[in-house]
Enzyme design. Structure first.
Site, PDB file in Angstrom:
ATOM      1  N   LEU A 180      -0.761  -0.692   2.051  1.00  7.65           N
ATOM      2  CA  LEU A 180      -0.399   0.166   3.190  1.00  7.65           C
ATOM      3  C   LEU A 180      -0.183   1.618   2.775  1.00  7.65           C
ATOM      4  O   LEU A 180      -0.174   2.505   3.620  1.00  7.65           O
ATOM      5  CB  LEU A 180       0.866  -0.374   3.878  1.00  7.65           C
ATOM      6  CG  LEU A 180       0.665  -1.628   4.725  1.00  7.65           C
ATOM      7  CD1 LEU A 180       1.988  -2.095   5.307  1.00  7.65           C
ATOM      8  CD2 LEU A 180      -0.323  -1.395   5.829  1.00  7.65           C
ATOM      9  N   GLY A 181      -0.011   1.885   1.479  1.00  7.19           N
ATOM     10  CA  GLY A 181       0.094   3.235   0.932  1.00  7.19           C
ATOM     11  C   GLY A 181       0.770   4.206   1.863  1.00  7.19           C
ATOM     12  O   GLY A 181       0.130   5.082   2.422  1.00  7.19           O
ATOM     13  N   THR A 182       2.047   4.109   2.021  1.00  6.31           N
ATOM     14  CA  THR A 182       2.723   4.352   3.291  1.00  6.31           C
ATOM     15  C   THR A 182       3.795   5.418   3.227  1.00  6.31           C
ATOM     16  O   THR A 182       4.302   5.703   2.161  1.00  6.31           O
ATOM     17  CB  THR A 182       3.407   3.012   3.673  1.00  6.31           C
ATOM     18  OG1 THR A 182       2.432   2.041   3.823  1.00  6.31           O
ATOM     19  CG2 THR A 182       4.254   3.091   4.864  1.00  6.31           C
ATOM     20  N   THR A 183       4.183   5.939   4.394  1.00  6.67           N
ATOM     21  CA  THR A 183       5.506   6.542   4.560  1.00  6.67           C
ATOM     22  C   THR A 183       6.165   5.836   5.748  1.00  6.67           C
ATOM     23  O   THR A 183       5.627   5.853   6.856  1.00  6.67           O
ATOM     24  CB  THR A 183       5.415   8.045   4.841  1.00  6.67           C
ATOM     25  OG1 THR A 183       4.698   8.681   3.783  1.00  6.67           O
ATOM     26  CG2 THR A 183       6.811   8.651   4.952  1.00  6.67           C
TER      27      THR A 183
END
Length: 212
Positions: free
Chosen positions: A11-14
């Protein structure tokens, strides 16, 4: 530390949640990545697990979706058996047990936010490894490393609904501008005693800041 399995999406997310006087704002970007390839630019990383409880998911998309589905099932069952809505703490404890007991096989960082009649609005964070932390606000995912200073400088207790929404929008937008694995749009859910309101912020309406 668990690694992504072959073919698994990150998801490489914030992700973020913030408590205010009458409820909680949960917020996330919408980019899903496979390495440097953007697999989905409009992912919904906010998952409703009960009427007034949401989770924000970071890590492996498959792992976090599976965990959220299991918690959703147990919370629905709890509501029927106990004839009362589960508390946010109950949901967070379920998430924590699943993540901790499977910490060597899962890659899951989760933030839980919601409202219940016992505790009112509350936010819990479960980072990789499965520890559980109750916080007035929480940030997570790869983009969160860029905004700790901004969040510490701008958060204050007793925020209004509008202040909390703007705080989350600004924080996630700043992370998206720095983190290559975060991007796309911003999705928010505002959870109060009375209802849940969803807000979608398209890419051309994101808060903008100096970028050099």
């Amino acid at each position: 530390m668990p690694q992504l399995k072959p073919g698994e999406m990150n998801l490489g997310t914030t992700i973020m949640a913030c408590q205010f006087a009458d409820g909680v704002v949960v917020c996330a970007d919408s980019r899903t990545t496979m390495g440097s390839y953007i697999a989905n630019r409009v992912t919904d990383k906010l998952t409703q697990v009960h009427d007034r409880i949401f989770c924000c998911r970071s890590g492996s998309a498959a792992d976090t979706q599976a965990v959220a589905d299991i918690v959703h099932y147990h919370l629905q069952l709890y509501g029927v058996q106990e004839e009362t809505a589960p508390t946010v703490q109950t949901a967070a404890t379920l998430f924590q047990k699943l993540v901790y007991d499977n910490k060597n096989g899962l890659m899951a960082g989760i933030i839980i936010g919601g409202w219940d009649p016992v505790d009112g609005p509350s936010v819990y964070s479960i980072p990789l490894g499965g520890s559980l932390h109750k916080r007035p606000f929480a940030i997570g995912g790869s983009g969160s490393t860029y905004i700790y200073g901004y969040c510490d400088a701008n958060y204050h207790e007793g925020m209004s609904r509008e202040e909390a929404i703007q705080f989350c929008k600004n924080s996630v937008s700043l992370a998206m501008s720095r983190d290559g694995s975060s991007g796309g749009t911003i999705r928010l859910a505002i959870i109060t005693k009375d209802n849940v309101e969803r807000i979608f912020v398209p890419g051309n309406e994101l808060p903008t800041f100096w970028e050099g």
